[in-house]
Design a protein around this motif. Sequence first.
Motif, PDB file in Angstrom:
ATOM      1  N   ARG A 174       0.826  -1.210   0.000  1.00 22.83           N
ATOM      2  CA  ARG A 174       0.000   0.000   0.000  1.00 22.83           C
ATOM      3  C   ARG A 174       0.858   1.257   0.000  1.00 22.83           C
ATOM      4  O   ARG A 174       0.542   2.234  -0.684  1.00 22.83           O
ATOM      5  N   GLU A 175       1.966   1.241   0.743  1.00 29.58           N
ATOM      6  CA  GLU A 175       2.851   2.404   0.766  1.00 29.58           C
ATOM      7  C   GLU A 175       3.432   2.663  -0.617  1.00 29.58           C
ATOM      8  O   GLU A 175       3.530   3.812  -1.058  1.00 29.58           O
ATOM      9  N   LEU A 176       3.807   1.603  -1.313  1.00 32.22           N
ATOM     10  CA  LEU A 176       4.347   1.750  -2.659  1.00 32.22           C
ATOM     11  C   LEU A 176       3.292   2.317  -3.596  1.00 32.22           C
ATOM     12  O   LEU A 176       3.573   3.179  -4.438  1.00 32.22           O
ATOM     13  N   GLU A 177       2.075   1.856  -3.433  1.00 29.22           N
ATOM     14  CA  GLU A 177       0.976   2.331  -4.269  1.00 29.22           C
ATOM     15  C   GLU A 177       0.731   3.822  -4.039  1.00 29.22           C
ATOM     16  O   GLU A 177       0.555   4.595  -4.984  1.00 29.22           O
ATOM     17  N   VAL A 178       0.730   4.237  -2.757  1.00 31.09           N
ATOM     18  CA  VAL A 178       0.533   5.652  -2.424  1.00 31.09           C
ATOM     19  C   VAL A 178       1.685   6.490  -2.971  1.00 31.09           C
ATOM     20  O   VAL A 178       1.473   7.581  -3.513  1.00 31.09           O
ATOM     21  N   ALA A 179       2.908   5.984  -2.857  1.00 30.09           N
ATOM     22  CA  ALA A 179       4.072   6.705  -3.378  1.00 30.09           C
ATOM     23  C   ALA A 179       3.933   6.960  -4.873  1.00 30.09           C
ATOM     24  O   ALA A 179       4.214   8.054  -5.369  1.00 30.09           O
ATOM     25  N   MET A 180       3.484   5.946  -5.608  1.00 31.90           N
ATOM     26  CA  MET A 180       3.309   6.080  -7.048  1.00 31.90           C
ATOM     27  C   MET A 180       2.296   7.156  -7.387  1.00 31.90           C
ATOM     28  O   MET A 180       2.482   7.938  -8.329  1.00 31.90           O
ATOM     29  N   MET A 181       1.208   7.221  -6.609  1.00 25.92           N
ATOM     30  CA  MET A 181       0.171   8.215  -6.876  1.00 25.92           C
ATOM     31  C   MET A 181       0.636   9.621  -6.497  1.00 25.92           C
ATOM     32  O   MET A 181       0.317  10.600  -7.179  1.00 25.92           O
ATOM     33  N   LEU A 182       1.411   9.723  -5.422  1.00 26.78           N
ATOM     34  CA  LEU A 182       1.918  11.034  -4.993  1.00 26.78           C
ATOM     35  C   LEU A 182       2.785  11.662  -6.077  1.00 26.78           C
ATOM     36  O   LEU A 182       2.653  12.842  -6.385  1.00 26.78           O
ATOM     37  N   VAL A 183       3.684  10.868  -6.666  1.00 25.61           N
ATOM     38  CA  VAL A 183       4.581  11.438  -7.669  1.00 25.61           C
ATOM     39  C   VAL A 183       3.858  11.712  -8.990  1.00 25.61           C
ATOM     40  O   VAL A 183       4.401  12.402  -9.850  1.00 25.61           O
ATOM     41  N   ARG A 184       2.652  11.195  -9.142  1.00 27.37           N
ATOM     42  CA  ARG A 184       1.859  11.528 -10.329  1.00 27.37           C
ATOM     43  C   ARG A 184       1.013  12.778 -10.095  1.00 27.37           C
ATOM     44  O   ARG A 184       0.179  13.134 -10.918  1.00 27.37           O
ATOM     45  N   GLY A 185       1.220  13.433  -8.924  1.00 30.25           N
ATOM     46  CA  GLY A 185       0.542  14.690  -8.658  1.00 30.25           C
ATOM     47  C   GLY A 185      -0.835  14.562  -8.054  1.00 30.25           C
ATOM     48  O   GLY A 185      -1.586  15.534  -7.987  1.00 30.25           O
ATOM     49  N   LYS A 186      -1.205  13.378  -7.593  1.00 31.20           N
ATOM     50  CA  LYS A 186      -2.524  13.190  -7.000  1.00 31.20           C
ATOM     51  C   LYS A 186      -2.557  13.740  -5.581  1.00 31.20           C
ATOM     52  O   LYS A 186      -1.637  13.523  -4.795  1.00 31.20           O
ATOM     53  N   ALA A 187      -3.632  14.440  -5.237  1.00 35.53           N
ATOM     54  CA  ALA A 187      -3.821  14.962  -3.882  1.00 35.53           C
ATOM     55  C   ALA A 187      -4.224  13.827  -2.949  1.00 35.53           C
ATOM     56  O   ALA A 187      -4.702  12.777  -3.385  1.00 35.53           O
ATOM     57  N   LEU A 188      -4.041  14.043  -1.638  1.00 33.50           N
ATOM     58  CA  LEU A 188      -4.378  13.006  -0.653  1.00 33.50           C
ATOM     59  C   LEU A 188      -5.846  12.603  -0.753  1.00 33.50           C
ATOM     60  O   LEU A 188      -6.183  11.423  -0.636  1.00 33.50           O
ATOM     61  N   THR A 189      -6.718  13.601  -0.981  1.00 35.43           N
ATOM     62  CA  THR A 189      -8.154  13.281  -1.075  1.00 35.43           C
ATOM     63  C   THR A 189      -8.441  12.407  -2.295  1.00 35.43           C
ATOM     64  O   THR A 189      -9.237  11.471  -2.221  1.00 35.43           O
ATOM     65  N   ALA A 190      -7.768  12.708  -3.412  1.00 38.31           N
ATOM     66  CA  ALA A 190      -7.978  11.920  -4.629  1.00 38.31           C
ATOM     67  C   ALA A 190      -7.451  10.500  -4.458  1.00 38.31           C
ATOM     68  O   ALA A 190      -8.073   9.529  -4.911  1.00 38.31           O
ATOM     69  N   ILE A 191      -6.306  10.374  -3.792  1.00 31.34           N
ATOM     70  CA  ILE A 191      -5.750   9.042  -3.522  1.00 31.34           C
ATOM     71  C   ILE A 191      -6.704   8.263  -2.625  1.00 31.34           C
ATOM     72  O   ILE A 191      -6.977   7.083  -2.853  1.00 31.34           O
ATOM     73  N   GLY A 192      -7.224   8.946  -1.611  1.00 32.59           N
ATOM     74  CA  GLY A 192      -8.157   8.296  -0.697  1.00 32.59           C
ATOM     75  C   GLY A 192      -9.406   7.806  -1.401  1.00 32.59           C
ATOM     76  O   GLY A 192      -9.887   6.694  -1.147  1.00 32.59           O
ATOM     77  N   GLU A 193      -9.927   8.617  -2.312  1.00 28.04           N
ATOM     78  CA  GLU A 193     -11.130   8.229  -3.055  1.00 28.04           C
ATOM     79  C   GLU A 193     -10.857   6.998  -3.921  1.00 28.04           C
ATOM     80  O   GLU A 193     -11.684   6.093  -3.998  1.00 28.04           O
ATOM     81  N   GLN A 194      -9.695   6.958  -4.557  1.00 31.86           N
ATOM     82  CA  GLN A 194      -9.377   5.834  -5.443  1.00 31.86           C
ATOM     83  C   GLN A 194      -9.141   4.550  -4.661  1.00 31.86           C
ATOM     84  O   GLN A 194      -9.515   3.462  -5.099  1.00 31.86           O
ATOM     85  N   LEU A 195      -8.520   4.678  -3.473  1.00 27.30           N
ATOM     86  CA  LEU A 195      -8.182   3.491  -2.694  1.00 27.30           C
ATOM     87  C   LEU A 195      -9.210   3.202  -1.597  1.00 27.30           C
ATOM     88  O   LEU A 195      -9.027   2.272  -0.812  1.00 27.30           O
ATOM     89  N   ASN A 196     -10.259   4.016  -1.529  1.00 26.57           N
ATOM     90  CA  ASN A 196     -11.297   3.840  -0.513  1.00 26.57           C
ATOM     91  C   ASN A 196     -10.726   3.986   0.897  1.00 26.57           C
ATOM     92  O   ASN A 196     -11.019   3.199   1.796  1.00 26.57           O
ATOM     93  N   LEU A 197      -9.873   5.016   1.065  1.00 28.99           N
ATOM     94  CA  LEU A 197      -9.256   5.314   2.350  1.00 28.99           C
ATOM     95  C   LEU A 197      -9.550   6.765   2.720  1.00 28.99           C
ATOM     96  O   LEU A 197      -9.773   7.595   1.842  1.00 28.99           O
ATOM     97  N   SER A 198      -9.525   7.068   3.999  1.00 27.93           N
ATOM     98  CA  SER A 198      -9.714   8.455   4.425  1.00 27.93           C
ATOM     99  C   SER A 198      -8.443   9.245   4.129  1.00 27.93           C
ATOM    100  O   SER A 198      -7.342   8.677   4.113  1.00 27.93           O
ATOM    101  N   PRO A 199      -8.556  10.565   3.912  1.00 27.12           N
ATOM    102  CA  PRO A 199      -7.358  11.391   3.696  1.00 27.12           C
ATOM    103  C   PRO A 199      -6.362  11.270   4.852  1.00 27.12           C
ATOM    104  O   PRO A 199      -5.152  11.298   4.636  1.00 27.12           O
ATOM    105  N   LYS A 200      -6.877  11.106   6.072  1.00 25.79           N
ATOM    106  CA  LYS A 200      -6.002  10.963   7.239  1.00 25.79           C
ATOM    107  C   LYS A 200      -5.168   9.683   7.131  1.00 25.79           C
ATOM    108  O   LYS A 200      -3.965   9.672   7.434  1.00 25.79           O
ATOM    109  N   THR A 201      -5.808   8.592   6.694  1.00 31.37           N
ATOM    110  CA  THR A 201      -5.084   7.326   6.538  1.00 31.37           C
ATOM    111  C   THR A 201      -4.037   7.433   5.437  1.00 31.37           C
ATOM    112  O   THR A 201      -2.910   6.951   5.583  1.00 31.37           O
ATOM    113  N   VAL A 202      -4.406   8.088   4.339  1.00 29.79           N
ATOM    114  CA  VAL A 202      -3.441   8.288   3.246  1.00 29.79           C
ATOM    115  C   VAL A 202      -2.264   9.121   3.738  1.00 29.79           C
ATOM    116  O   VAL A 202      -1.105   8.841   3.418  1.00 29.79           O
TER     117      VAL A 202
END
Length: 216
Positions: free
Chosen positions: A150-178
């Motif tokens: 999951r950390e690797l997945e989040v890292a990949m999305m971060l470097v693609r410019g995705k915001a925490l809220t957008a990452i959370g929506e895609q992975l079904n996680l809260s922004p706090k968890t992301v």
Amino acid sequence: MIDVVLVDDHELVRTGFRMILQQPDVRICGEAGTAEEGLRLIRATKPHIALVDVHMPGMSGIELTERIVRANLPTHVIVVTVVEDARFPKRLLDAGAHGYLTKSCAAEELLNAVRQVASGRRYLAPAVAQQLALATLDGEGSPFDALSSRELEVAMMLVRGKALTAIGEQLNLSPKTVSTYKQRLMEKLQVDHVISLAHLMTVHGLLDTHNNQVGN
């Protein structure tokens, strides 16, 4: 007959796979839009092959692969992901995947991969196989090996410019968890900014800066 299950959260992708796999020796025995649904379907039908996307809401394709292996199910996973996501074939192979393709592959290559993996062999897209061979020759480990799936997945999305809220929506996680995942992976990699993270991924051959937008 090769029994196949399709696990992808995009219906159009599953439809395309289904059309390509309409062959005398292949049978589609189910589809799922999430990894959780896919796991239930795989447990119920025990297909020879599961075509699995990496990024899905909730459980990721990496986690699904790991669960299939831990459950000793007879199903072999072929990961089929978008070109920009072809960054961690080694992690997926370590998790137990038997094949790795990009969604830009030709229809014939998809069929070839399904038949090859069903016969007990592995299949890697040629470009991915070359990257793995070069990494083996270098003989160096990657700091990204220390990250969880999951950390690797989040890292990949971060470097693609995705915001925490957008990452959370895609992975079904809260922004706090992301945010927690982001903090952990930054600590493990000893970087303090997404730009530094992108640089580290570039150094280790995990990021093509021409095809990615680095966020803040």
